[in-house]
Design a protein around this motif. Structure first.
Motif, PDB file in Angstrom:
ATOM      1  N   THR A 223      22.822 -19.971  25.956  1.00 49.80           N
ATOM      2  CA  THR A 223      23.138 -21.390  26.136  1.00 49.80           C
ATOM      3  C   THR A 223      24.229 -21.547  27.168  1.00 49.80           C
ATOM      4  O   THR A 223      24.959 -20.617  27.466  1.00 49.80           O
TER       5      THR A 223
ATOM      6  N   GLU B  27      21.325 -30.683  20.968  1.00 52.15           N
ATOM      7  CA  GLU B  27      20.179 -29.781  20.915  1.00 52.15           C
ATOM      8  C   GLU B  27      19.718 -29.520  19.482  1.00 52.15           C
ATOM      9  O   GLU B  27      18.526 -29.489  19.196  1.00 52.15           O
TER      10      GLU B  27
ATOM     11  N   LEU C 281      16.230 -17.611  27.503  1.00 53.23           N
ATOM     12  CA  LEU C 281      16.074 -18.790  26.673  1.00 53.23           C
ATOM     13  C   LEU C 281      17.054 -18.836  25.518  1.00 53.23           C
ATOM     14  O   LEU C 281      17.509 -19.888  25.104  1.00 53.23           O
TER      15      LEU C 281
ATOM     16  N   GLN D 246      21.333 -28.191  30.238  1.00 53.82           N
ATOM     17  CA  GLN D 246      21.717 -26.828  30.607  1.00 53.82           C
ATOM     18  C   GLN D 246      22.422 -26.823  31.949  1.00 53.82           C
ATOM     19  O   GLN D 246      22.145 -27.643  32.803  1.00 53.82           O
TER      20      GLN D 246
ATOM     21  N   VAL E  42      17.152 -29.197  35.322  1.00 51.40           N
ATOM     22  CA  VAL E  42      17.806 -28.367  34.320  1.00 51.40           C
ATOM     23  C   VAL E  42      18.965 -29.105  33.666  1.00 51.40           C
ATOM     24  O   VAL E  42      19.169 -29.037  32.452  1.00 51.40           O
TER      25      VAL E  42
ATOM     26  N   LYS F 265      12.822 -25.735  27.623  1.00 51.96           N
ATOM     27  CA  LYS F 265      13.785 -25.027  28.469  1.00 51.96           C
ATOM     28  C   LYS F 265      13.063 -24.212  29.522  1.00 51.96           C
ATOM     29  O   LYS F 265      13.409 -24.228  30.706  1.00 51.96           O
TER      30      LYS F 265
END
Lengths: 293, 279, 377
Positions: B90, B163, B87, B37, B32, B177
């Protein structure tokens, strides 16, 4: 019974709101998940406890002592650790990591010095009269907490909105570089905010420790998770949000336990948290901020 | 001589296992983190994997491979289910929502009497051994290195660095993601199952907030430039409490201090070199 | 001549060896929570072990003059560390017996490992269900709640006429949940009506919602299974909410601590707790123990200390009865050993739990101190 439960909820909510005020400030303005906030909470309580035992201060004096001690330590931690990382433009995660290490260090230090047993303030430390109004029982310390939460929130909101200092704080929160260009001393503002949130945490620790008669080194940890819930639901960095979300959460938790099932009480905070994130991530009062990674 | 060696191994067996398990957990966080993230849900996925795996062998009497499968698929399913709404979130929001879900799953486990409730599950049969653990770990490391060098790895790094730009360049952000979340959940669940079958007992309070931050520290200490970083971090942080044992009361304090000093002087982690890419 | 010389040298060597043997300490292992939030349970045990060893060694030790020594390992309340500790004690230090660990959760993880290696392990503070079922090498000297709580609740029913209660318990801790299971069973068997069952988290500090609900149901008593931190909070808030003194609080073993009065103050008066031991027990053995403990450590012992102290004496007797530290012999010796300690007469059941429950007393908190319920001091 409903009135009593509502009062219970308001008091519990006040404790959540008190805790969340400093937390949302730290989080919302400084923009970093600072896990040390829980430690300031405990430090404030212990400082006040020491003051009341060693110097015999009453609650009205020990409270500011606790707040100031916690605030100072917050500034020290920020200066020693976080500022350095900020200056080195280190990834945000390093700040998080450093606060994890610092939290471990401080909590353990506290428990080495004081032991892990629960303590309380002396029974005569604060007014402890109980009142019965219209079939509802409330104790003086509980009323004190509710009033304190409202007053502190009010004072903070006034400072942030109505004073130049507040303007500087908001500027730095919104865009540190632009604020610097406008002549705002970013470092000073950061220290100020650190101090204020640390002090708020410490004050919350004193009051909440007083209300529940449960002071122990890890007391902040238990509040942290609920704290996350409150500041997200209220909106990161928004003081009104923290206040309202705190009270709301307290009332809903108590009513759930009282009328539904006490086993569900703990679920409420996290269910609401997840719901908020899925439906309206910015929370009640948050502004859709520029994306921060 | 052989006796002393095997005694030595037996004595430290749990630590040796722990290093491998934590290595796998660190890799689950790495997945991740490497797309940029923040991850705080691994402890919860580990718990789900541990519980479902243990229930399979302890209560349902199923063979170990089935338990492993259960411990991989259940967290994956959960991750898929909660993936869609999260999703859109953030950074910090995603992390906190994972935390919230972790707490919810902990509370649900507490109240689930079939799984032992607060008393946890005891009497989990001993399955798997050090070869399995390290075998899995090594396979994973190699797999990650390969992925890192491939186009997929480049896409992931692009997401990590910026991103928006990555999205503009055609990287399917939501899909990656979700995939990262699911893979991370599977790894954490696997680690949970393996660990459960080597410690004969699990309780719902072992997979909470504290554990989530500990798992995160493995990766942060080691650096996320390569998959070896988190594993190195995990090794150090697993061995540290044992090594510092003689410090008694001050052990955890020194532990915390070491983390602080390490980060202050190496903010990008211990192994912060980036992987060379062939593509 | 030469033979005589050899003989003298041999004799000298043998006597030196024998002398060595005589002084060689018997090293036992102990796993306790010495740091971290639960060390309040582990430290009293450690202190009591040390006190007992001091006394035993002063009186000549075991096996004809050998002192006892304990290698302590700290588990810090962490299951993994407890397991590492057990492996170190057995694999590296080669101890013949392990005392502890402190927490039931730790025992569930450590017990199977130790049992597999055929080393006896004695839990002195682990009261959850199923501990001794782990295996034939697992012993328990802590009196489980299933022996104490029925006595408490029966007394409440018979002496106070309690007919309907509200039950509250912490549902996220193995110890409090176990105790609650016993309470539930006992109440059903006694025919006492449970008006409502409320739960909370062991770490909670606010119980007003559950207590308000309880107050409204008008129970004769409120039965609580909690550790002393949450327990004292419940007492305080209960009285603050106006629950009258005629509604007593009845607690499980978690209430069995002087801290209860320290935190809850007056609100703790009238609370009932069943206990396998209490501080002011008048017999000589207990009074001597309390005095020695207090003079050595400056604090009163609590029941964790008392249980540990007795366990140490038990182990010493078992070692002597076994004539050595060979684990299988130790195990059989333990199974048969008896002792009269500060908790009263002790022996093991076939299931390796405490056999004698005659020492259980019901205590009532008055003015900050426990005293025997029904006795006016």
């Amino acid at each position: 019974m409903l009135q009593q439960q509502l009062v219970n909820g308001v008091v519990l909510g006040a404790t959540y709101a008190l805790f969340a005020l400093g937390f949302t400030m730290m989080f919302g303005v400084l923009g970093v998940i600072n896990l040390t906030y829980g430690v300031y909470f405990a430090l404030g309580a212990f400082a006040a406890l020491w003051a009341s035992k060693a110097i015999g201060l009453s609650v009205w004096l020990a409270l500011p002592v606790g707040a100031i001690v916690a605030g100072c330590i917050a500034v020290i931690v920020d200066t020693l650790l976080l500022t350095r990382l900020r200056r080195a433009k280190a990834p945000e995660l390093s700040s998080l990591m450093v606060t994890i290490g610092a939290t471990l260090f401080l909590y353990t230090g506290l428990s080495v010095i004081y032991g892990t047993e629960v303590r309380r303030f002396a029974p005569d430390f604060a007014p402890s009269a109980a009142f019965e109004i219209a079939g509802v029982r409330i104790v003086a310390t509980q009323a004190l907490i509710v009033v304190a939460a409202l007053l502190m929130a009010g004072a903070l909101i006034w400072i942030v909105r109505g004073t130049k200092v507040g303007l500087a704080v908001r500027g730095v929160a919104e865009n540190p570089d632009a604020a610097a260009l406008m002549g705002v001393n970013g470092a000073l503002v950061t220290h100020l905010v650190s101090f204020m949130s640390g002090a708020l945490g410490g004050a919350a620790g004193v009051l909440i420790g007083l209300n529940f008669n449960a002071i122990q080194p890890f007391m902040g940890e238990n509040m942290m998770l609920r704290g996350f819930a409150v500041i997200i639901i209220g909106g990161l960095g928004d003081l009104r949000g923290a206040l309202i979300a705190g009270f709301l959460l307290g009332i809903i938790e108590v009513l759930t336990a009282g009328y539904f099932a006490s086993a569900a009480k703990d679920l409420v905070a996290f269910a609401l948290l997840v719901l908020t994130l899925w439906v309206r991530p910015v929370g009640l009062f948050g502004r859709a901020a520029a994306k921060r990674a | 001589m052989l006796d002393t060696l095997s005694d030595l191994y037996w004595t430290y067996q749990n630590v040796i296992h722990g290093v491998a398990v934590n290595g796998i957990l660190a890799l689950s966080v790495y997945v991740v983190l490497s797309i940029g993230q923040l991850a705080l849900g691994q402890a919860a996925f580990m718990g789900i994997g541990a519980y479902f795996g243990a229930i399979a062998t302890t209560k349902l009497g199923l063979p170990f491979p089935v338990a492993i499968l259960a411990s991989i698929l259940t967290p994956a399913a959960v991750a898929l289910a909660i993936g869609a709404p999260t999703l859109r979130l953030t950074g910090v929001y995603l992390a906190i929502s994972m935390l919230g879900l972790g707490e919810i799953s902990r509370l649900l486990l507490l109240n689930w009497d079939y799984a032992g409730g607060a008393l946890g599950l005891s009497g989990i049969p001993e399955r798997g051994d050090v070869y399995l653990l390290y075998g899995v770990l090594i396979v994973l490391i190699i797999a990650f290195i390969f992925v890192g060098r491939s186009r997929l790895g480049r896409a992931m790094e692009a997401m990590r660095e910026d991103e928006t730009a990555a999205g503009v360049m055609g990287v399917n952000i939501p899909r990656y993601k979700l995939a990262a979340l699911v893979v991370s959940a599977m790894l954490a669940g696997l680690a949970g199952c393996l660990s459960a079958h080597l410690s004969s007992f699990i309780g719902p309070n072992e997979y909470g907030f504290e554990e989530a931050t500990t798992i995160l520290s493995f990766a942060l200490l080691g650096g996320i430039g390569t998959p070896l970083g988190p594993v190195a971090g995990a090794t150090i942080l697993t061995l540290l409490p044992e090594v510092l044992r003689f410090l008694a009361d001050y052990r955890l304090m020194i532990n915390g201090a070491i983390i602080v000093i390490a980060i202050l002087f190496m903010p990008r982690g211990l192994l912060s070199w980036r992987m060379k890419r062939t593509v | 001549m030469r033979i005589a010389l050899v003989g003298v040298i041999a004799a000298a060597l043998i006597s030196v060896a024998a002398a060595q043997d005589n002084k060689e300490p018997v090293k036992l292992g102990a796993i306790e929570v010495l740091t971290g939030p639960n060390n309040r349970y582990g430290i009293p045990a450690q202190r009591a072990f040390d006190l007992a060893i001091e006394e035993i060694n002063k009186a000549g030790g075991v096996l004809g003059g050998r002192p006892i020594a304990i290698a302590y390992e700290d588990s810090a309340g962490n299951k993994d560390q407890a397991m590492n500790a057990a492996r170190k004690l057995i694999g590296r230090d080669k101890v013949p017996l392990i005392l502890g660990p402190t927490l039931s959760n730790e025992m569930f993880a450590v017990g199977p490992v130790v049992n597999d290696r055929k080393i006896p392990i004695i839990g002195t503070s682990t009261t959850a269900n199923g501990i001794t079922a782990i295996g034939p090498w697992v012993f328990r000297t802590a009196m489980p709640e299933s022996d104490v709580i029925p006595v408490t609740l029966k007394t409440a029913k018979e002496k106070l006429g309690v007919k309907k209660v509200v039950v509250m318990y912490a549902n996220d801790d193995a110890f409090t949940k176990s105790a609650y299971d016993v309470m539930k069973d006992t109440l059903a068997k006694l025919g006492v009506e449970t008006l409502a069952t409320e739960t909370f988290s062991d770490k909670d500090t606010d119980f007003t919602a559950q207590l308000t609900k309880a107050k409204n149901l008008n129970p004769d008593a409120i039965v609580v299974s909690a550790h002393v931190d949450s327990g004292s909070g419940i007492l305080l808030q209960g009285r603050q909410l106006g629950i009258g003194k005629n509604v007593r609080f009845i607690g499980g073993n978690g209430f069995n601590s002087p801290k209860l009065a320290e935190i809850a103050g007056e609100a703790a008066d009238g609370t009932l707790v069943g206990s396998p031991w209490f501080l002011a027990k008048k017999d000589d053995v207990n009074q001597k123990f309390v005095k020695s403990y207090k003079s050595k450590y400056g604090e009163d012992p609590d029941q964790f200390a008392a249980q540990a102290y007795d366990s140490m004496y038990l182990v010493a007797r078992a070692i002597n009865a076994a004539g050595g530290t060979e684990p299988e012999k130790l195990r059989s010796a333990l199974q048969k050993v008896t002792n009269v300690g500060v908790m009263g007469p002790f022996s093991f059941t076939e299931g390796r739990d405490p056999a004698d429950t005659s020492g259980v007393v019901i205590l009532e908190m008055q003015g900050g101190k426990f005293r025997i319920f029904g006795e006016t001091s």
